[in-house]
Design an enzyme around this catalytic site. Structure first.
Site, PDB file in Angstrom:
ATOM      1  N   SER A   8       4.469 -57.875 -20.685  1.00  0.00           N
ATOM      2  CA  SER A   8       4.028 -58.993 -19.848  1.00  0.00           C
ATOM      3  C   SER A   8       3.310 -58.422 -18.642  1.00  0.00           C
ATOM      4  O   SER A   8       3.456 -57.235 -18.318  1.00  0.00           O
ATOM      5  CB  SER A   8       5.246 -59.804 -19.383  1.00  0.00           C
ATOM      6  N   TYR A  14      14.006 -60.012 -16.051  1.00  0.00           N
ATOM      7  CA  TYR A  14      12.994 -60.063 -17.095  1.00  0.00           C
ATOM      8  C   TYR A  14      11.857 -59.112 -16.725  1.00  0.00           C
ATOM      9  O   TYR A  14      11.390 -58.333 -17.560  1.00  0.00           O
ATOM     10  CB  TYR A  14      12.479 -61.489 -17.244  1.00  0.00           C
TER      11      TYR A  14
END
Length: 247
Positions: free
Chosen positions: A139, A151
């Site tokens: 990401s 995350y």
């Protein structure tokens, strides 16, 4: 890489980015296997993926991973591409009591450690092919942390691991390529907790992946990730502010 006539595993392939990647690979003439934790959602996805195979299981479970690897070795001996897409994310305030350890443990297991485990178990099968690839889906937050604290940390770990694995495999086997797919905010149910409706379509991520595989571009910056990466080099503070807007 040739993007046709491959045998491809996509974890978390029943929805979102994983599903769109499965659709793109299926349309290109590949044999696709998708995993998912929810049988109903898995069945619904397979109805839209002609010829694809589903495996119900949780990639963070060692037992489920062992079962998956056994199936792949027995029924899909020509497996040559693995797309590590399954993920877990929580939004919480690390400055307040929020069971941060438990959430972080779950995210690190699913987003990083489970990927390391699955890749290690599948590498012998991948090395047996004339051409093979691992695609780790990270990401933009792997480069600049965002609103999802752990995350972001888990994707940063996966980014570092991907680079190390690429070097190691280039020096040992040569035929197993390592790609890293870096999406920005994507409009999926997974990203709903951070206003994912403002993100790009998941199909755009899949299209960019296919294009990059054909060109052997190993770090795939989708959408505005290239801009944020370059901003993080020239103005780290500005990049952090951009990725962490005041609510």
């Amino acid at each position: 890489m040739d993007i046709t006539n491959n045998t491809i595993l996509i974890t978390g392939g029943s929805a979102g980015i994983g599903f769109e990647i499965a659709k793109a690979f299926t349309a290109a003439g590949n044999k696709v296997i998708i995993t998912g934790r929810d049988q109903q959602r898995l069945d619904e996805a397979l109805l839209q993926l002609p010829g694809a195979t589903g495996f119900k299981g949780d990639i963070s479970s060692e037992a489920d991973t062992e079962a998956l690897v056994a199936v792949l070795l027995k029924d899909f001996p020509t497996l040559n591409i693995v797309v590590n897409n399954a993920g877990q994310a929580y939004k919480y305030n690390i400055a307040e009591p929020s069971n941060a350890f438990e959430k972080a443990q779950d995210e690190m297991l699913t987003n990083y450690l489970a990927v390391v485990r699955l890749n290690e178990k599948l590498l012998p099968q991948l090395k047996a092919q004339s051409s093979a690839a691992i695609v780790n889906v990270t990401s933009i937050v792997a480069l600049v942390p965002g609103q999802l604290t752990t995350y972001s940390a888990s994707k940063a770990a996966l980014h570092s691991y991907s680079q190390s694995l690429r070097i190691a495999l280039e020096r040992s086997s040569g035929q197993v390529k390592v790609f890293e797919l870096m999406p920005p905010l994507v409009n999926t149910s997974f990203s709903a907790i951070i206003n994912g409706h403002n993100g790009i379509p998941a199909a755009e991520v899949a299209t960019d992946l296919i294009t990059a595989l054909e060109k052997d571009e190993y770090e795939i910056h989708v959408g505005n990730t290239r801009y944020i990466y370059e901003l993080s080099l020239s103005s780290p503070e500005e990049a952090l502010t951009l990725m962490n807007p005041v609510a």
